[in-house]
Enzyme design. Structure first.
Site, PDB file in Angstrom:
ATOM      1  N   CYS A  79     -36.051  15.081  21.983  1.00 14.12           N
ATOM      2  CA  CYS A  79     -35.890  15.909  20.780  1.00 14.12           C
ATOM      3  C   CYS A  79     -37.252  16.158  20.112  1.00 14.12           C
ATOM      4  O   CYS A  79     -38.094  16.833  20.671  1.00 14.12           O
ATOM      5  CB  CYS A  79     -34.877  15.222  19.851  1.00 14.12           C
ATOM      6  SG  CYS A  79     -34.194  16.326  18.624  1.00 14.12           S
ATOM      7  N   HIS A 165     -29.930  14.163  23.437  1.00 15.56           N
ATOM      8  CA  HIS A 165     -30.126  12.711  23.310  1.00 15.56           C
ATOM      9  C   HIS A 165     -29.437  11.960  24.452  1.00 15.56           C
ATOM     10  O   HIS A 165     -28.235  11.689  24.377  1.00 15.56           O
ATOM     11  CB  HIS A 165     -29.589  12.229  21.961  1.00 15.56           C
ATOM     12  CG  HIS A 165     -30.451  12.659  20.825  1.00 15.56           C
ATOM     13  ND1 HIS A 165     -31.501  11.910  20.366  1.00 15.56           N
ATOM     14  CD2 HIS A 165     -30.456  13.796  20.092  1.00 15.56           C
ATOM     15  CE1 HIS A 165     -32.109  12.551  19.380  1.00 15.56           C
ATOM     16  NE2 HIS A 165     -31.489  13.706  19.197  1.00 15.56           N
ATOM     17  N   GLU A 167     -29.607   8.938  25.099  1.00 13.58           N
ATOM     18  CA  GLU A 167     -29.329   7.544  24.731  1.00 13.58           C
ATOM     19  C   GLU A 167     -27.976   7.345  24.057  1.00 13.58           C
ATOM     20  O   GLU A 167     -27.497   6.217  23.951  1.00 13.58           O
ATOM     21  CB  GLU A 167     -30.453   7.004  23.821  1.00 13.58           C
ATOM     22  CG  GLU A 167     -30.517   7.594  22.415  1.00 13.58           C
ATOM     23  CD  GLU A 167     -31.282   8.921  22.321  1.00 13.58           C
ATOM     24  OE1 GLU A 167     -31.419   9.588  23.355  1.00 13.58           O
ATOM     25  OE2 GLU A 167     -31.706   9.289  21.209  1.00 13.58           O
ATOM     26  N   GLY A 219     -24.181 -23.430  13.760  1.00 10.71           N
ATOM     27  CA  GLY A 219     -22.903 -23.261  14.437  1.00 10.71           C
ATOM     28  C   GLY A 219     -22.705 -21.838  14.903  1.00 10.71           C
ATOM     29  O   GLY A 219     -21.774 -21.535  15.636  1.00 10.71           O
ATOM     30  N   GLY A 220     -23.595 -20.941  14.501  1.00 10.26           N
ATOM     31  CA  GLY A 220     -23.546 -19.561  14.980  1.00 10.26           C
ATOM     32  C   GLY A 220     -24.109 -19.477  16.384  1.00 10.26           C
ATOM     33  O   GLY A 220     -24.663 -20.450  16.911  1.00 10.26           O
ATOM     34  N   VAL A 221     -23.976 -18.297  16.985  1.00 12.68           N
ATOM     35  CA  VAL A 221     -24.360 -18.172  18.390  1.00 12.68           C
ATOM     36  C   VAL A 221     -25.866 -18.356  18.584  1.00 12.68           C
ATOM     37  O   VAL A 221     -26.299 -18.988  19.554  1.00 12.68           O
ATOM     38  CB  VAL A 221     -23.861 -16.827  18.979  1.00 12.68           C
ATOM     39  CG1 VAL A 221     -24.446 -15.646  18.260  1.00 12.68           C
ATOM     40  CG2 VAL A 221     -24.165 -16.731  20.463  1.00 12.68           C
ATOM     41  N   SER A 223     -28.314 -20.085  16.835  1.00  8.94           N
ATOM     42  CA  SER A 223     -28.863 -21.439  16.777  1.00  8.94           C
ATOM     43  C   SER A 223     -28.213 -22.341  17.823  1.00  8.94           C
ATOM     44  O   SER A 223     -28.866 -23.229  18.377  1.00  8.94           O
ATOM     45  CB  SER A 223     -28.751 -22.030  15.370  1.00  8.94           C
ATOM     46  OG  SER A 223     -27.412 -22.157  14.987  1.00  8.94           O
ATOM     47  N   SER A 224     -26.935 -22.100  18.150  1.00  9.98           N
ATOM     48  CA  SER A 224     -26.300 -22.926  19.188  1.00  9.98           C
ATOM     49  C   SER A 224     -26.938 -22.652  20.547  1.00  9.98           C
ATOM     50  O   SER A 224     -27.195 -23.572  21.328  1.00  9.98           O
ATOM     51  CB  SER A 224     -24.800 -22.638  19.274  1.00  9.98           C
ATOM     52  OG  SER A 224     -24.196 -22.838  18.038  1.00  9.98           O
TER      53      SER A 224
END
Ligand code: XMP
Length: 504
Positions: A79, A165, A167, A219-221, A223-224
């Site tokens: 574009c 576009h 993408e 406990g999130g993805v 940091s686990s």
């Protein structure tokens, strides 16, 4: 070797970078103002110029460092990017006045960019200007009914421009076209999850050596997965899971059960008393976040004193955070998201951020390969300050318990109806409103709980999830039945913007 996406301010720049990675090639987004040295550092095998909300006719239209044209590597202009190429090489762009916006069709196409594709091809357009005269020696390689230059190429085929576009999902063959471009440019296709895990482990080992790493586990993805990576890389680490008393139902137990058998060296610190004590009487959301951030620091500090020394503090910083902090000048502070950033200087840690180059879905893939159970890997995101920012008012143990139970009922109802993944995130909020109702023959003056479920890709924008009525109905019935303090349940139908996902 990478594909550098030069960002001229298009809303699609990240999408371009993600598409390239989905094709197993490493991509890096750099601002259009990046110097040639910075571009060279990224070792580009090809460069993609993004679109832009600007027009090439504007006085301050963004332009790349001219030296990119001397690098001798393939360029693809999308574009606005295409129009820059046309101007650079001596062609002419004209403002057609009316925006061409939405679905269109390539009625003819030819050449390597379209290899493997035949017949009319649906494409997505979004532009005001078009190419009027091609640069000398360039040729048109695709046309729509209205536009003879929907895609163009230099004589040697090394520079390509597309008005549409490739993408976006509305250009269904866009992936094939981008793949053809990568083939033409000889870009290595080694950006696979397997390769990423190997690379991440090797980098972590090299960076850490025999020193120690402290990791805050939420406990999130992210940091686990980081905890698992440290364990697999066999570096000295101590992961601290801070139970601030503001977690979701069963969260602590789930995290412990998932990570303990996987070789992660971790300790749970029950710090709820200190969090509740410091939050007493506080109702301002920003103040809550600051207090929680500070208490996290205190817990980490004590942990480091007891079990240290640690040279590194590991953080689950992701690529979008890196892009944002590079280009986020003048951005308004909507919420000071709690994380442990800002910690290291004060505590004397060096930062270890192995996921700085990864998008969230790539971290999820890495986590799968490392063996993180799906209930954690695919769980809805949860904010660091926990349920504290889902209570509009004072954070007391009673209020937390109330909102935790409502959240638990909502989430389990979503799961019961197979609708959990229909929402990117779902939550319950305890509002400061009370309303009159009737339960049995009694008047009830109960709390109002708001339910919120959103669809999103990266949390930057979000739409409210069109959950089936029966799911909302069941959740409302169960909440008012199982939590007698609640008299009314409402569903939030605001998108982001103008709202945010959390209520505070
Ligand atoms: P908002 O509410 O800003 O949230 O639309 C976007 C995403 O970020 C999460 N969130 C936070 N995460 N600390 C965090 O670690 C915070 O202070 C915080 N506030 C919001 C939110 O849950 C959503 O996923």
């Amino acid at each position: 070797m990478s594909v550098v996406v030069l960002d001229f301010g298009s809303q699609y720049s990240r999408l371009i970078a993600r598409r390239i990675r989905e094709l197993n090639a490493y991509s890096v987004i750099l601002p259009s103002t990046a110097s040639i040295e910075r571009i060279r550092e990224a070792a580009p095998a090809a460069i993609i110029f993004s679109g832009s909300p600007k027009s090439v006719f504007e006085a301050n239209a963004p332009k790349p460092d001219d030296a990119v044209y001397d690098l001798g590597i393939p360029l693809l202009g999308i574009c606005y990017g295409m129009q820059l190429l046309v101007q650079q090489f001596g062609g002419e762009v004209r403002d057609v006045g009316a925006r061409s916006y939405g679905a269109d069709e390539l009625v003819q196409h030819q050449g390597v960019f379209f290899a493997g594709l035949s017949g009319p091809l649906p494409v997505w357009m979004s532009h005001a200007s078009t190419v009027h005269t091609l640069p000398d020696g360039w040729k048109s390689i695709a046309a729509t009914k209205q536009n003879a230059h929907a895609a163009i190429a230099s004589l040697d085929g090394h520079h390509l421009g597309v008005q549409f576009h490739p993408e976006v999902v509305h250009t269904p063959d866009g992936e094939c076209m981008l793949s053809n471009f990568l083939n033409m440019a000889g870009v290595p296709r080694d950006w696979t999850t397997e390769h990423n895990v190997e690379r991440l482990m090797q980098n972590v080992r090299e960076q850490v050596g025999n020193d120690g790493v402290l990791l805050g586990l939420s406990g999130g993805v992210d940091s686990s997965a980081l905890a698992l990576l440290l364990a697999r890389a066999e570096v000295k680490h101590s992961a601290v899971f801070v139970d601030h008393g503001l977690l979701r139902a069963g969260e602590r137990e789930e995290v412990e059960a998932a990570l303990q058998p996987l070789g992660v060296n971790f300790t749970t610190v029950d710090a709820s008393d200190r969090f509740f004590d410091s939050l007493a009487g506080v109702i301002d959301p920003e103040e809550k976040r600051k207090i929680i951030g500070r208490e996290f620091i205190n817990v980490f500090r004590e942990q480091a004193e007891q079990t240290g020394p640690f040279r590194f503090l590991a953080q689950g910083t992701l690529y979008p955070d890196v892009i944002e902090s590079a280009g986020g000048e003048g951005a308004a502070n909507i919420k000071s998201h709690h994380n442990v950033g800002g910690l290291p200087e004060e505590l004397g840690f060096e930062l270890l951020e192995p996921f700085r180059t990864l998008f969230k879905d790539e971290v999820r893939d890495v986590a799968r390969l490392l063996g993180l159970p799906d209930e954690i890997r695919l769980r809805h995101p949860f904010p660091g300050p926990g349920l504290a920012v889902r209570i509009l008012g004072e954070v007391t143990r009673e209020n937390v318990e109330l909102v935790r139970r409502a959240d638990d009922v909502f989430i389990s109802t979503l799961k019961e109806f197979g609708a959990y993944h229909a929402a990117w995130q779902a939550l319950a909020v305890l509002t400061p409103i009370r309303s009159v109702g009737v339960a049995g023959d009694e008047r009830r003056y109960g709390h109002v709980i708001a339910l919120r479920a959103v669809t999103s890709v990266d949390a930057m924008t979000a739409d409210w999830a069109r959950l089936p009525y029966e799911v909302l109905d069941r959740a409302a019935q169960r909440i008012t039945r199982e939590i007698p303090e609640v008299g009314r349940v409402v569903y939030d139908i605001t998108s982001k913007p103008p709202a945010t996902i959390e209520w505070e």
